[in-house]
Scaffold this motif. Structure first.
Motif, PDB file in Angstrom:
ATOM      1  N   ILE A 142      41.039  48.288  31.113  1.00 51.74           N
ATOM      2  CA  ILE A 142      39.741  48.954  31.249  1.00 51.74           C
ATOM      3  C   ILE A 142      38.613  47.980  30.898  1.00 51.74           C
ATOM      4  O   ILE A 142      37.581  47.940  31.572  1.00 51.74           O
ATOM      5  N   ILE A 143      38.806  47.183  29.858  1.00 45.87           N
ATOM      6  CA  ILE A 143      37.798  46.168  29.519  1.00 45.87           C
ATOM      7  C   ILE A 143      37.612  45.209  30.690  1.00 45.87           C
ATOM      8  O   ILE A 143      36.487  44.906  31.096  1.00 45.87           O
ATOM      9  N   ASP A 144      38.727  44.739  31.226  1.00 39.67           N
ATOM     10  CA  ASP A 144      38.659  43.773  32.332  1.00 39.67           C
ATOM     11  C   ASP A 144      38.015  44.369  33.580  1.00 39.67           C
ATOM     12  O   ASP A 144      37.429  43.638  34.388  1.00 39.67           O
ATOM     13  N   SER A 145      38.085  45.680  33.715  1.00 34.94           N
ATOM     14  CA  SER A 145      37.494  46.338  34.889  1.00 34.94           C
ATOM     15  C   SER A 145      35.975  46.421  34.796  1.00 34.94           C
ATOM     16  O   SER A 145      35.307  46.723  35.787  1.00 34.94           O
ATOM     17  N   GLY A 146      35.421  46.184  33.603  1.00 31.84           N
ATOM     18  CA  GLY A 146      33.978  46.239  33.408  1.00 31.84           C
ATOM     19  C   GLY A 146      33.444  47.606  33.038  1.00 31.84           C
ATOM     20  O   GLY A 146      32.227  47.795  32.938  1.00 31.84           O
ATOM     21  N   LYS A 147      34.350  48.562  32.789  1.00 27.06           N
ATOM     22  CA  LYS A 147      33.894  49.901  32.407  1.00 27.06           C
ATOM     23  C   LYS A 147      33.386  49.914  30.968  1.00 27.06           C
ATOM     24  O   LYS A 147      33.688  49.021  30.161  1.00 27.06           O
ATOM     25  N   ALA A 148      32.643  50.952  30.630  1.00 31.09           N
ATOM     26  CA  ALA A 148      32.116  51.124  29.282  1.00 31.09           C
ATOM     27  C   ALA A 148      33.245  51.521  28.332  1.00 31.09           C
ATOM     28  O   ALA A 148      34.029  52.424  28.634  1.00 31.09           O
ATOM     29  N   VAL A 149      33.316  50.846  27.181  1.00 28.71           N
ATOM     30  CA  VAL A 149      34.357  51.103  26.187  1.00 28.71           C
ATOM     31  C   VAL A 149      33.716  51.143  24.803  1.00 28.71           C
ATOM     32  O   VAL A 149      32.905  50.285  24.452  1.00 28.71           O
ATOM     33  N   TYR A 150      34.114  52.139  24.023  1.00 28.76           N
ATOM     34  CA  TYR A 150      33.549  52.367  22.694  1.00 28.76           C
ATOM     35  C   TYR A 150      34.700  52.568  21.719  1.00 28.76           C
ATOM     36  O   TYR A 150      35.514  53.471  21.881  1.00 28.76           O
ATOM     37  N   GLY A 151      34.810  51.702  20.709  1.00 22.31           N
ATOM     38  CA  GLY A 151      35.867  51.808  19.715  1.00 22.31           C
ATOM     39  C   GLY A 151      35.337  52.190  18.357  1.00 22.31           C
ATOM     40  O   GLY A 151      34.342  51.629  17.890  1.00 22.31           O
ATOM     41  N   ILE A 152      36.004  53.142  17.710  1.00 24.77           N
ATOM     42  CA  ILE A 152      35.596  53.643  16.394  1.00 24.77           C
ATOM     43  C   ILE A 152      36.712  53.371  15.391  1.00 24.77           C
ATOM     44  O   ILE A 152      37.848  53.817  15.585  1.00 24.77           O
ATOM     45  N   CYS A 153      36.412  52.653  14.312  1.00 23.72           N
ATOM     46  CA  CYS A 153      37.330  52.357  13.215  1.00 23.72           C
ATOM     47  C   CYS A 153      38.585  51.666  13.758  1.00 23.72           C
ATOM     48  O   CYS A 153      38.528  50.509  14.158  1.00 23.72           O
ATOM     49  N   ALA A 165      37.808  50.147  16.950  1.00 23.09           N
ATOM     50  CA  ALA A 165      37.032  48.902  16.856  1.00 23.09           C
ATOM     51  C   ALA A 165      37.954  47.724  16.557  1.00 23.09           C
ATOM     52  O   ALA A 165      37.793  46.634  17.106  1.00 23.09           O
ATOM     53  N   GLN A 166      38.923  47.954  15.685  1.00 20.30           N
ATOM     54  CA  GLN A 166      39.884  46.907  15.351  1.00 20.30           C
ATOM     55  C   GLN A 166      40.711  46.526  16.572  1.00 20.30           C
ATOM     56  O   GLN A 166      40.995  45.345  16.806  1.00 20.30           O
ATOM     57  N   MET A 167      41.111  47.521  17.359  1.00 17.30           N
ATOM     58  CA  MET A 167      41.854  47.228  18.581  1.00 17.30           C
ATOM     59  C   MET A 167      41.019  46.399  19.548  1.00 17.30           C
ATOM     60  O   MET A 167      41.516  45.437  20.152  1.00 17.30           O
ATOM     61  N   LEU A 168      39.748  46.740  19.690  1.00 16.82           N
ATOM     62  CA  LEU A 168      38.882  45.970  20.580  1.00 16.82           C
ATOM     63  C   LEU A 168      38.750  44.527  20.104  1.00 16.82           C
ATOM     64  O   LEU A 168      38.778  43.592  20.911  1.00 16.82           O
ATOM     65  N   SER A 169      38.616  44.326  18.806  1.00 18.09           N
ATOM     66  CA  SER A 169      38.542  42.971  18.272  1.00 18.09           C
ATOM     67  C   SER A 169      39.794  42.186  18.642  1.00 18.09           C
ATOM     68  O   SER A 169      39.707  41.057  19.142  1.00 18.09           O
ATOM     69  N   GLU A 170      40.947  42.768  18.419  1.00 12.53           N
ATOM     70  CA  GLU A 170      42.207  42.073  18.719  1.00 12.53           C
ATOM     71  C   GLU A 170      42.319  41.744  20.205  1.00 12.53           C
ATOM     72  O   GLU A 170      42.667  40.617  20.583  1.00 12.53           O
ATOM     73  N   LEU A 171      42.003  42.713  21.053  1.00 10.50           N
ATOM     74  CA  LEU A 171      42.141  42.508  22.494  1.00 10.50           C
ATOM     75  C   LEU A 171      41.166  41.463  23.023  1.00 10.50           C
ATOM     76  O   LEU A 171      41.425  40.838  24.052  1.00 10.50           O
ATOM     77  N   LEU A 172      40.057  41.268  22.311  1.00  7.98           N
ATOM     78  CA  LEU A 172      39.056  40.285  22.737  1.00  7.98           C
ATOM     79  C   LEU A 172      39.232  38.937  22.046  1.00  7.98           C
ATOM     80  O   LEU A 172      38.395  38.054  22.185  1.00  7.98           O
ATOM     81  N   GLY A 173      40.331  38.781  21.301  1.00  8.45           N
ATOM     82  CA  GLY A 173      40.640  37.495  20.697  1.00  8.45           C
ATOM     83  C   GLY A 173      40.435  37.402  19.205  1.00  8.45           C
ATOM     84  O   GLY A 173      40.672  36.344  18.611  1.00  8.45           O
ATOM     85  N   GLY A 174      39.980  38.492  18.562  1.00  9.00           N
ATOM     86  CA  GLY A 174      39.812  38.496  17.116  1.00  9.00           C
ATOM     87  C   GLY A 174      41.117  38.803  16.398  1.00  9.00           C
ATOM     88  O   GLY A 174      42.171  38.969  17.024  1.00  9.00           O
TER      89      GLY A 174
END
Length: 237
Positions: A76-87, A90-99
């Motif tokens: 979904i991130i790669d598709s360019g859609k809007a993504v919102y992570g909470i707690c 948010a941690q999952m988004l960090s990991e998936l983006l290289g954090g």
């Protein structure tokens, strides 16, 4: 606008998210990844929201369903859609983006102050918020800032409180979705977390804060309004 939520808690009510969606006439659909591995197609929703959870993103051995959930979110991130992570989201988004995600030095539970960063305020105002505000926290993990992301907030107990990646991915460590029902559920289901700690408040300190519940609702509305504006703008391009 169609909103799809990934929910990791049986007692999750979506709180201020559901209220905002209902007030604006938008639909909400839900996947519980630990129960059902069937995910919607990207064209079935406009905004993906990844909610909190009691697990950690690095616990794939204990929770193997995390592997498929991460694959879905990354797509979904790669598709360019809007993504919102909470707690946890948010941690999952960090990991998936290289954090990286790890245990924080302190557990942070209750109503705590966060600060919006000067560089963020000087750059552009994404949503109308004060420079310092009190939000509900309930976490023991933290994340590192992914390359290319901008830090938005920090707190005394946990420096990484939120980031934006591009113009469509937002992560917040705290819980602006929390309404009275959410807090009652957390107190009921997670009371064992309320131990002595430098940044852990008691049940009495957490409950009955109507003023903070109102500001939490306003913050969630401002964030979702921002997503709404961005989604509308992208469909008109």
């Amino acid at each position: 606008m169609n909103i799809h939520c990934l929910v990791h808690l049986e007692f999750e009510t979506l709180g201020n998210i559901r209220e905002w969606a209902c007030n604006n006439g938008y639909s909400i659909s839900v996947t519980m990844p630990y129960v059902n591995s069937i995910y919607p197609q990207p064209d079935e929703f406009d905004l993906l929201i990844i909610m909190g959870g009691l697990m950690s993103v690095y616990q794939e051995d204990e929770h193997p369903w995390l592997i498929q959930e991460k694959e879905f979110v990354k797509g979904i991130i790669d598709s360019g859609k809007a993504v919102y992570g909470i707690c946890f989201g948010a941690q999952m988004l960090s990991e998936l983006l290289g954090g990286k995600v790890s245990r924080n030095e302190f557990r942070e539970i209750g109503w705590h102050s966060i600060r919006s960063l000067d560089t963020f305020n000087e750059d552009e105002v994404l949503f109308s918020i004060p420079s310092e505000l009190t939000v509900l926290q309930w976490h023991g993990d933290t994340f590192t800032l992914p390359d290319g992301a901008r830090r938005l907030f920090e707190s005394e107990a946990c420096p990484e409180q939120g980031f934006i990646y591009g113009d469509n991915v937002l992560a917040v460590q705290f819980h602006p979705e929390a309404d009275e029902s959410c807090i009652d559920s957390l107190i009921s289901e997670c009371s064992s977390d309320l131990v002595e700690g430098k940044y852990i408040q008691s049940e009495k300190e957490i409950t009955g804060r109507d003023d903070l519940l109102a500001s939490s609702s306003a913050l969630m509305s401002a964030i979702l309004d921002w997503f709404e504006d961005g989604i509308k703008a992208s469909t008109q391009e």
